[in-house]
Write a protein that holds these residues in place. Structure first.
Motif, PDB file in Angstrom:
ATOM      1  N   PRO A  26       0.072   3.268  -3.725  1.00 37.16           N
ATOM      2  CA  PRO A  26      -1.136   3.734  -3.032  1.00 37.16           C
ATOM      3  C   PRO A  26      -2.337   3.951  -3.934  1.00 37.16           C
ATOM      4  O   PRO A  26      -3.465   4.065  -3.447  1.00 37.16           O
ATOM      5  CB  PRO A  26      -0.678   5.061  -2.414  1.00 37.16           C
ATOM      6  CG  PRO A  26       0.401   5.548  -3.333  1.00 37.16           C
ATOM      7  CD  PRO A  26       1.111   4.314  -3.805  1.00 37.16           C
ATOM      8  N   ASN A  27      -2.124   3.991  -5.251  1.00 34.99           N
ATOM      9  CA  ASN A  27      -3.218   4.338  -6.156  1.00 34.99           C
ATOM     10  C   ASN A  27      -3.771   3.155  -6.943  1.00 34.99           C
ATOM     11  O   ASN A  27      -4.453   3.340  -7.947  1.00 34.99           O
ATOM     12  CB  ASN A  27      -2.747   5.428  -7.133  1.00 34.99           C
ATOM     13  CG  ASN A  27      -2.348   6.705  -6.418  1.00 34.99           C
ATOM     14  OD1 ASN A  27      -3.018   7.140  -5.487  1.00 34.99           O
ATOM     15  ND2 ASN A  27      -1.233   7.298  -6.830  1.00 34.99           N
TER      16      ASN A  27
ATOM     17  N   ARG B 290      -5.946  -0.662  -7.049  1.00 37.10           N
ATOM     18  CA  ARG B 290      -7.062  -1.330  -6.375  1.00 37.10           C
ATOM     19  C   ARG B 290      -6.588  -2.725  -5.959  1.00 37.10           C
ATOM     20  O   ARG B 290      -6.360  -3.578  -6.816  1.00 37.10           O
ATOM     21  CB  ARG B 290      -8.270  -1.414  -7.303  1.00 37.10           C
ATOM     22  CG  ARG B 290      -9.473  -2.122  -6.685  1.00 37.10           C
ATOM     23  CD  ARG B 290     -10.762  -1.620  -7.310  1.00 37.10           C
ATOM     24  NE  ARG B 290     -10.759  -1.743  -8.749  1.00 37.10           N
ATOM     25  CZ  ARG B 290     -11.326  -2.758  -9.428  1.00 37.10           C
ATOM     26  NH1 ARG B 290     -11.911  -3.746  -8.786  1.00 37.10           N
ATOM     27  NH2 ARG B 290     -11.304  -2.780 -10.744  1.00 37.10           N
TER      28      ARG B 290
ATOM     29  N   GLN C 213       0.826  -1.207   0.000  1.00 41.06           N
ATOM     30  CA  GLN C 213       0.000   0.000   0.000  1.00 41.06           C
ATOM     31  C   GLN C 213       0.858   1.254   0.000  1.00 41.06           C
ATOM     32  O   GLN C 213       0.491   2.274  -0.594  1.00 41.06           O
ATOM     33  CB  GLN C 213      -0.950  -0.013   1.200  1.00 41.06           C
ATOM     34  CG  GLN C 213      -2.033  -1.074   1.097  1.00 41.06           C
ATOM     35  CD  GLN C 213      -2.941  -1.110   2.312  1.00 41.06           C
ATOM     36  OE1 GLN C 213      -2.628  -0.563   3.363  1.00 41.06           O
ATOM     37  NE2 GLN C 213      -4.093  -1.760   2.179  1.00 41.06           N
TER      38      GLN C 213
ATOM     39  N   SER D 187      -4.407  -1.440 -11.808  1.00 42.27           N
ATOM     40  CA  SER D 187      -4.074  -0.039 -12.064  1.00 42.27           C
ATOM     41  C   SER D 187      -4.496   0.324 -13.476  1.00 42.27           C
ATOM     42  O   SER D 187      -4.967  -0.525 -14.250  1.00 42.27           O
ATOM     43  CB  SER D 187      -2.569   0.189 -11.873  1.00 42.27           C
ATOM     44  OG  SER D 187      -1.828  -0.637 -12.755  1.00 42.27           O
ATOM     45  N   ASP D 188      -4.333   1.585 -13.828  1.00 43.12           N
ATOM     46  CA  ASP D 188      -4.679   2.035 -15.171  1.00 43.12           C
ATOM     47  C   ASP D 188      -3.704   1.449 -16.180  1.00 43.12           C
ATOM     48  O   ASP D 188      -2.482   1.466 -15.982  1.00 43.12           O
ATOM     49  CB  ASP D 188      -4.641   3.561 -15.249  1.00 43.12           C
ATOM     50  CG  ASP D 188      -5.734   4.214 -14.412  1.00 43.12           C
ATOM     51  OD1 ASP D 188      -6.765   3.544 -14.174  1.00 43.12           O
ATOM     52  OD2 ASP D 188      -5.565   5.377 -14.014  1.00 43.12           O
TER      53      ASP D 188
END
Length: 284
Positions: free
Chosen positions: A125-126, A128, A121, A157-158
């Motif tokens: 941090p960004n 899921r 984390q 993530s993206d």
């Protein structure tokens, strides 16, 4: 079988044999092929790979079009970057380890998952985070269960062009449902993950795929594509009204024994709890 069918089968075997021999004789090409195929397994087409490369590693698009074009451009720095970007075992990319995924197995020390998850984390941090609990499709959840039990940590993530990219870590090794300490360790890990707001999802997966995952012969994203029915590992901690059993109580008691200070575990994150409840409603 017809003559044509027999001939096709023989040619297929010869082709596989030649590929194996070629990889053994040309390890640089084997590295290049494994690198390309790994990105493709994670949903990144070979013509897209260069879009992800950092400036210092930039290569022309054509470099990733075939292993033969890439092999002379593979560097330790490129492999290090790919290993970190996809959370893949660096030694596996070199062809010297049978396991592609990084393992974080805290068997009989499940409380240590807390430190590892907290570190993830902090580092990412960004994303899921999801703790996946994979069992063989059709195997029940109870004292009669058997087959492999796989804990898999996923970070979403993206990705490119509005897509998502998942990375995976294996948090178990050789765990089985018919070995009670494995089950109680799984439940303890679920409790730790929930206390940190990590969503927990149970999924059925075809048995052959789980065995191949354990043996390092199948990548996690390929297994994830074949996941089937959902189930709820958190029911082994807090069962639904009227569904509790002596077996479940014994499993949770053992799980608590692996978690010193388990009474002080914080309750699940509200968002994770709401998502878990939404998943439950969709599957009932």
């Amino acid at each position: 079988m017809s003559f044509v069918g027999e001939a096709t089968g023989v040619l297929g075997l010869l082709g596989k044999g030649w590929n194996l021999l070629r990889d053994r004789l040309d390890p640089a090409r084997a590295q290049a092929q494994r690198l390309i195929e790994t990105f493709e397994a994670y949903g990144i087409a070979r013509q897209q790979i260069t879009r992800l490369l950092p400036p210092e590693l930039k290569l022309p698009n054509a470099a990733f079009s075939t292993p033969d074009k890439l092999k002379d451009k593979v560097t330790p720095e490129l492999l290090d970057w790919a290993s970190g970007n996809l959370a893949i075992n660096r030694a596996w990319l070199d062809g010297v380890s049978p396991q592609p995924h990084l393992r974080v197995d805290k068997y009989k020390q499940p409380a240590l998952y807390r430190d590892w998850l907290l570190e993830r984390q902090r580092i990412a941090p960004n994303v899921r985070p999801i703790l996946l609990v994979w069992k063989a499709a059709g195997s029940p959840v109870g004292p009669e269960a058997d087959g492999p039990l796989c804990l898999v940590y996923e970070e979403i993530s993206d990705g490119l062009d509005g897509s998502e990219l998942s990375r995976y870590w294996l948090l178990s090794e050789g765990w089985r449902w018919d070995h009670s300490p494995c089950v109680s360790n799984m439940v303890a890990a679920v409790a730790v993950a929930q206390s940190l707001g990590v969503m927990v999802i149970g999924q059925d997966v075809p048995l052959p795929l789980l065995l191949q995952l354990e043996e390092g012969k199948r990548l996690a994203p390929a297994v994830a594509q074949k996941r089937q029915r959902l189930w709820h590992p958190d029911d082994l901690i807090t069962p639904l009204s009227g569904t509790d059993t002596p077996w479940r109580q014994a499993v949770w008691k053992d799980a608590e024994g692996w978690l010193p200070g388990s009474k002080s575990l914080t309750p699940p994150n509200a968002d994770a709890a709401q998502i878990s409840e939404a998943i439950r409603k969709e599957t009932t």
